[in-house]
Design an enzyme around this catalytic site. Structure first.
Site, PDB file in Angstrom:
ATOM      1  N   GLU A  50      -9.899  -1.356   5.104  1.00 46.40           N
ATOM      2  CA  GLU A  50      -8.762  -1.537   6.006  1.00 46.40           C
ATOM      3  C   GLU A  50      -9.188  -1.417   7.458  1.00 46.40           C
ATOM      4  OE1 GLU A  50      -4.205   0.122   6.361  1.00 46.40           O
ATOM      5  OE2 GLU A  50      -5.779   1.543   5.813  1.00 46.40           O
TER       6      GLU A  50
ATOM      7  N   SER B 246       3.879  -1.585   4.445  1.00 48.29           N
ATOM      8  CA  SER B 246       3.974  -2.969   4.916  1.00 48.29           C
ATOM      9  C   SER B 246       4.201  -3.915   3.740  1.00 48.29           C
ATOM     10  CB  SER B 246       2.684  -3.371   5.640  1.00 48.29           C
ATOM     11  OG  SER B 246       2.442  -2.549   6.746  1.00 48.29           O
TER      12      SER B 246
ATOM     13  N   SER C 297       0.606   6.580   2.738  1.00 54.57           N
ATOM     14  CA  SER C 297       1.175   7.559   3.671  1.00 54.57           C
ATOM     15  C   SER C 297       2.518   8.100   3.185  1.00 54.57           C
ATOM     16  CB  SER C 297       1.354   6.939   5.049  1.00 54.57           C
ATOM     17  OG  SER C 297       0.112   6.604   5.614  1.00 54.57           O
TER      18      SER C 297
ATOM     19  N   GLN D 289       0.845  -1.192   0.000  1.00 51.26           N
ATOM     20  CA  GLN D 289       0.000   0.000   0.000  1.00 51.26           C
ATOM     21  C   GLN D 289       0.883   1.245   0.000  1.00 51.26           C
ATOM     22  OE1 GLN D 289      -2.506   0.327   3.447  1.00 51.26           O
ATOM     23  NE2 GLN D 289      -3.788   1.934   2.585  1.00 51.26           N
TER      24      GLN D 289
END
Length: 415
Positions: A228, A145, A113, A110
């Site tokens: 999520e 991650s 951020s 992902q």
């Protein structure tokens, strides 16, 4: 290997597993069998899954664990990419990516951020600029991650800085294994490196790999965030797997039996579930604390929160969610349960809770929970962000003062 197709009923899966599971087959072969049987993620709608409830999927996962079989592919691809692609992707994008996630051939991460855009995700500054049939991407992502194992990433990037910050974003299926992409691990206090920072310098993604519409990435990203938060807040409905999906980790052509994780006593690791409550209750008995009123009160409160969460997630899956903030509420409750489980475990064990290593009380399980405990209140959007969302979108409270929502992004102060 010929395996008889199973009926739609979850009760039939035990016989199917008895016939299908062979620890000597490769991870690739086993995951393909699961995908062909629509059991990689049976809660997905047909033709990708079986439309099962969370309880039905959890029953199948328990059967997989009971027989010592390898669980299905896990990670960002299964948890976040598939639901988002099915909701917003074109038929071409769905056909190119979803099957390879369900059978574990591609691993995903992902790319949301950034160093200056975590809680304020819409303030991200990674740019994607059009170049013919491709987009050129420059920027940095953080807390990625599984980035070191990923073939692809779900990327949200700014494609029009003249639009307001929530409108000039676009969502892509981004190839990770290309020149211009550097992945650097971030070591945590647990000693592991789950997270990474990712640098993109003139990396490229095809226009055909856009998910959703141009400059409509925020709406697509909100689907990902909703899934999520609900996933973080709810009990896992899939059997555990130590094998890593995708081409990078090198697990696909190894024996599946090598990665089948035995049932860890039903404690759920760092997750808080019914198994964790049973584990803490047994720990209290072993250490002579089961008659302590403080411990008994803590166990009762934790049991109540776990059961409420189970009912809550069942209502979300059934379509009876009433507020629109159920995922946010579940995410906050998960943080509360983890904090309570940690406090309870430390009360039971006493000073030994500060001693790490396999020879420590609980074999280090409580200590790992202690080190991990700050994470759930931060990842997936901090608990404070969840409360803001509930206040503004569910309760209708006024937003904090700030620039007009129509202010172009390039005119905003940058973090």
């Amino acid at each position: 290997m010929h395996v008889t197709a199973i009926d739609a009923a979850p009760a039939d899966t035990g016989a199917w597993l008895e016939q299908a599971w062979d620890p000597g087959m490769t991870v690739r072969e086993w995951w393909r069998l699961l995908a062909d049987a629509r059991l990689s993620n049976p809660m997905l709608p047909e033709p990708w899954g079986r439309g099962w409830s969370r309880a039905e999927a959890a029953a199948f996962a328990s059967e997989v664990v009971r027989r010592g079989a390898l669980g299905p592919p896990a990670g960002i691809g299964m948890m976040l990419a598939v639901p988002t692609i099915l909701a917003h992707g074109s038929e071409d994008v769905i056909q190119r990516y979803v099957p390879r996630i369900l059978d574990g051939q591609h691993g995903w991460c992902q790319l949301f951020s950034e160093p200056g855009a975590g809680s304020d995700l819409a303030g991200l500054q990674t740019r994607a600029q059009r170049d013919g049939d491709e987009w050129v991407v420059n920027g940095q992502k953080l807390w990625t991650s599984g980035g070191q194992w990923a073939d692809y990433g779900i990327l949200i990037a700014r494609t029009d800085p003249d639009q307001p910050k929530h409108r000039g974003l676009t969502y892509f299926a981004f190839p990770m294994r290309q020149p211009g992409v550097e992945v650097r691990p971030l070591r945590e206090m647990t000693g592991r490196a789950m997270f990474n920072e990712v640098f993109m310098g003139d990396a490229r993604v095809a226009d055909a790999d856009m998910i959703g519409d141009y400059n409509d990435g925020w709406r697509v990203a909100n689907t990902t965030l909703m899934v999520e938060r609900a996933g973080i807040g709810g009990a896992n409905a899939a059997a555990p797997s130590a094998a890593i999906a995708g081409t990078v980790a090198g697990h696909l052509d190894q024996p599946a039996g090598r990665f089948a994780k035995p049932n860890p006593g039903g404690t759920g690791g760092t997750a808080v579930s019914r198994g964790k409550v049973r584990w803490l209750a047994e720990l209290a008995r072993e250490r002579g604390r089961s008659d302590d009123p403080v411990v008994r009160d803590g166990l009762a409160r934790l049991h109540s929160l776990v059961e409420i969460t189970t009912w809550h997630m069942g209502r979300m899956k059934s379509g009876n969610a009433a507020t629109g903030g159920e995922g946010n509420l579940a995410k906050i409750r998960n943080s509360q349960m983890l904090a309570l489980a940690l406090e309870l475990g430390c009360t039971i064990v006493g000073p030994g809770a500060t001693v790490t290593g396999p020879d420590s009380p609980t074999g280090g399980e409580l200590q790992e929970l202690n080190l991990f405990s700050p994470a759930p209140s931060i990842y997936g959007g901090t608990d404070q962000v969840q409360r803001n969302i509930i206040g503004e979108r569910v309760l209708g409270l006024p937003k904090e003062p700030g620039p007009s929502k129509d202010t172009p992004f390039r005119e905003l102060l940058k973090n």
